[in-house]
Design an enzyme around this catalytic site. Structure first.
Site, PDB file in Angstrom:
ATOM      1  N   SER A 689       0.805  -1.225   0.000  1.00 19.25           N
ATOM      2  CA  SER A 689       0.000   0.000   0.000  1.00 19.25           C
ATOM      3  C   SER A 689       0.839   1.276   0.000  1.00 19.25           C
ATOM      4  CB  SER A 689      -0.938   0.015   1.210  1.00 19.25           C
ATOM      5  OG  SER A 689      -0.207   0.042   2.419  1.00 19.25           O
ATOM      6  N   LYS A 732      -6.379   3.708   8.606  1.00 17.76           N
ATOM      7  CA  LYS A 732      -5.431   4.674   8.044  1.00 17.76           C
ATOM      8  C   LYS A 732      -5.999   6.081   8.101  1.00 17.76           C
ATOM      9  CE  LYS A 732      -3.371   1.208   4.973  1.00 17.76           C
ATOM     10  NZ  LYS A 732      -3.176   0.760   3.578  1.00 17.76           N
TER      11      LYS A 732
END
Length: 812
Positions: A689, A732
């Site tokens: 990611s 996140k």
């Protein structure tokens, strides 16, 4: 004094526990009760005559007249000696049977008036024949070495009177209090002696049987093998008793019949009882069989608890025990609703067939400390079921699940059967905790054994290796918990419905602390709300500066620390009430352990802010890129994992392929060395990611264009610059929000994950959904001559689809 006058006056009474004294019977007693000592002293001071009778119930310490037998014995005190501790040792000799006619309670001891019970002295031929018969029986008894000693036998030979002989035998042969009292109350000496003759015959039969067994055993074994001799003696006893005297076997058979098992199971257990009967009771194999039967009979084969399927009650219990977790609660309420409908359809509140709603296996997946285990307990409470927790962390032996076979020493059932035994019902809520922590070795794979347990098509005939009997697990509600979904074997995961539980937001943690943690710790430390006050702002500061977790376990420990410090101050008299402020918080907990603000600095060249996911929630990952003269080598530091290093190489390849469009020198790799560094090098990092973050930092370093410091990004990159979806968008986003960042660049395919982000966080954030790196670069790199890049394509978090132009074309 005449005989009538003797029995007309009052006598001191000595109540006895478990002792009956017959006429002409000499007994030594230790007297300790104050009332009894007073009676002895009174009798000794007068004519040494005292009346004795037995308690009807031996447990009574201070008897009343109705607690004593009405027939007793008048006795003579032969001697009385005071012992240490105030007790008196007294020797009594029975004189005659008497009836207690009245009681005097005013003295320190009982006084009684008595009535003599005269005893006839028959001298008929029948009485003499009975005496001779009893003497003969006594002689036989002596030859077989029974209870009668040589001295007693000599007294029997010398006794001619029927009553005296009966009392002598009663003293020696009868041990039960009730039988001795019956003999005392029997005034007809002939009948009394006949009763004793029958008792003596019974004694002779027992002695003859014992002798027969001894003789049979002695013929089979060597006299020197004592242990073997004892075993064979017991075996001979069982053979002699046959089916009449095996009390243990009879009890086991009764228990098996009372269980109401299926015919096949009942026959299997009865065979084990038959095997047990033929074994020496002290043999190791008999112990194994006995333990097996105990386990089989202790299991709940039919016992069950009625399900409470009131959705309002269930919702209330879940809300009282847990704050937030709305999606999880909703799924549990749906599960209970389906069970209620299927129960009504079947016409009963229980008895679900395979394939019904009971087949669903829930797996609560989330980081530590978010309430997975307590959720399982709340489900059990809301349904009115028993709750059993089975910890699977570190289990590496298949036998822990299926049990050990009985051939092994110390074998026992597996944890599933053990849990059902402790629950006591066949339909508990069974929580399989830490199912992702299972491991395997040469002893087998426990996760494979769980496949049968968690498969509704198979677990109705689950066979534990120890029991070796089919047990129906279809009524058990299994709930599993795990921290890492990728560590659960795929075949096992396919049998479960995974319900993901994310980490708590800061606001949720503050509410949890207010509602649950602070009151719990106040109570645990003996404090009240008036003695300690912690504001919401202080709780938020504690969360930011002293915890780094997705759950609330660390927060609870910090609250407990504050409570301990305050308790010490209150006990020492320094304060009666404490209101915690920022200064006191640092005094109690020390300097802040975690910086809430990342030291990211301002806008820089070669530095981009990425986002990552950890077991304790989301985190920010700055990526730094430095260029230096060299020959094109690529160095990656900061404990980057294999996948992350591959993402860095893919980002570099993308930058090379787009060099002309990005205004990068085509031969930069021949002249420059590149160094990619991920700060906090002691922390391992991995995953794809961070691909667009590393590509952005590389391009920034090569083009000398700075990257915005107020934008965080996440997404996987391909060689052609496509941005692929990632996981953990909620965690996140929360990490970026905590750090003060309000703009996020994320893959377009992750727009569907917006529903997992709390509404209040969504309102404060701007999301820019991208499909390729061109869109990323346009939004985060400063253009030459411009202070900030254009952010026209940042899309607010609404449910509408993206415009076609924004979704498919890079910004101009």
């Amino acid at each position: 004094m005449s005989r009538h006058e003797l029995y007309a006056r009052r006598y001191p009474l000595l109540p006895l526990k478990n002792v009956v004294i017959f006429p002409r019977n000499v007994v030594t007693l230790l007297v300790g009760r104050s009332r009894s000592i007073g009676a002895i002293e009174e009798a000794w001071a007068r004519d040494r005559r005292i009346v004795v009778t037995a308690h009807r119930t031996p447990d009574i310490e201070e008897p009343r007249p109705e607690d004593l037998f009405a027939i007793g014995t008048v006795a003579e005190v032969l001697s009385a000696e005071r012992q240490q501790g105030g007790n008196i040792q007294v020797v009594l000799e029975g004189v005659a049977r008497v009836r207690l006619t009245s009681f005097e309670l005013g003295r320190p001891f009982f006084g009684v008036q008595i009535e003599e019970l005269p005893e006839p002295r028959p001298a008929t031929p029948e009485a003499r024949a009975l005496v001779a018969h009893v003497r003969n029986l006594a002689e036989q008894h002596g030859e077989l070495k029974g209870k009668l000693t040589a001295e007693v036998l000599e007294m029997i030979r010398a006794t001619e009177e029927v009553g005296q002989l009966a009392d002598l035998l009663a003293t020696q042969l009868i041990g039960e209090l009730s039988e001795r009292q019956e003999a005392l109350e029997q005034l007809d000496p002939v009948k009394r002696l006949e009763t004793l003759a029958v008792h003596l015959l019974g004694e002779l039969d027992v002695l003859a049987l014992e002798q027969k067994i001894k003789d049979r055993v002695r013929e089979q074994i060597d006299k020197n093998q004592r242990e073997y001799y004892l075993r064979e003696q017991l075996k001979a006893i069982h053979d002699e008793l046959g089916g009449e005297g095996g009390n243990e076997s009879a009890q086991l058979r009764e228990k098996i019949k009372a269980k109401g098992l299926e015919t096949e199971l009942e026959e299997r257990l009865l065979k084990e009882v038959t095997r047990l009967e033929r074994m020496p009771s002290i043999s190791a194999e008999a112990t194994v069989v006995r333990n097996y039967l105990d386990w089989a009979l202790s299991l709940p084969w039919h016992e069950r608890s009625e399900d409470g399927l009131d959705l309002d009650v269930a919702e209330r219990v879940l809300n009282e025990d847990h704050y937030g977790l709305d999606q999880v609660k909703e799924r549990i309420i749906e599960f209970l609703a389906v069970r209620k409908l299927t129960s009504e359809r079947e016409g009963q509140g229980h008895g679900h067939g395979r394939g019904s709603a009971n087949s669903t296996i829930l797996c609560l997946l989330g980081p530590p400390g978010v309430g997975k285990t307590s959720l399982g307990r709340s489900v059990a409470e809301s349904m009115g079921r028993k709750f059993v927790r089975v910890s699977l962390g570190g289990v590496r032996d298949e036998a822990e699940i299926r049990g050990h076979r009985r051939t092994y020493i110390g074998a026992f059932p597996g944890r599933i059967i053990q849990g059902l035994k402790s629950a006591g019902t066949r339909n508990p809520v069974l929580l399989l905790d830490e199912i992702d922590k299972l491991s395997s070795d040469q002893r087998g794979d426990p996760s494979s054994a769980l496949l049968e347990v968690l498969d509704p098509e198979q677990n109705h005939t689950f066979v534990d290796h120890y029991l070796d009997l089919p047990y129906d697990l279809s009524d058990v509600l299994f709930i599993c918990t795990a921290n890492y979904g990728q560590q659960i074997p795929r075949p096992l995961r396919d049998r479960m419905e995974v319900v993901e539980i994310g980490g708590y937001t800061e606001d949720e943690k503050v509410e949890i602390a207010k509602r649950y943690l602070v009151p719990k710790q106040l109570d645990a430390h003996g404090l009240t709300r008036d003695q300690l006050e912690i504001s919401d702002k202080l709780l938020a500061l504690m969360i930011r500066s002293y915890t780094l977790e997705a759950g609330v376990r660390g927060l609870e420990r910090q609250v407990a620390t504050v409570c301990r410090k305050v308790a010490r101050e209150i006990v020492r008299g320094k304060a009666a009430r404490v209101r915690v402020n920022a200064g006191r918080l640092e005094e109690y907990l020390g300097p802040p352990r975690y910086g809430f603000e990342q030291a990211l600095g301002g806008t820089q060249i070669g530095v981009a802010i990425g986002m990552g996911w950890t077991e304790v929630g989301g985190t920010l990952i700055p990526v730094e890129v430095a260029t230096m003269p060299g020959r094109g080598s690529l160095t990656i530091t900061g404990q980057a994992g294999d996948v992350m290093q591959e993402s860095a190489r893919a980002a570099l390849s993308y930058a090379r392929s787009r060099a002309e469009m990005l205004d990068i020198s085509p031969d930069f790799q021949e002249k420059l060395d590149l160094h990619i560094h991920l700060p906090e090098g002691a922390t391992p990092k991995d995953g794809p990611s961070a691909g667009i973050t590393m590509a952005t930092a590389l391009i920034s370093a090569l083009t000398k264009r700075s990257v915005r410091h107020d934008v965080a990004m996440t997404g996987e990159i391909t060689l052609r610059g496509r941005v692929l979806p990632i996981g953990g968008l909620k965690e996140k986003t929360l990490a970026a929000h905590r750090a003060g960042i309000r703009r996020i660049v994320a893959p377009l395919d992750n727009r569907r994950d917006l529903v997992t982000i709390p509404k209040n966080i969504q309102k404060e954030m701007e999301f820019f959904w991208v499909e390729n790196m061109d869109q990323v670069i346009a939004q985060v790199l400063h253009h030459e001559g411009a202070e900030t890049p254009v952010l026209d394509l940042i899309v607010p978090p609404d449910p509408l689809p993206l415009p076609e132009s924004a979704a498919t074309h890079p910004p101009q």
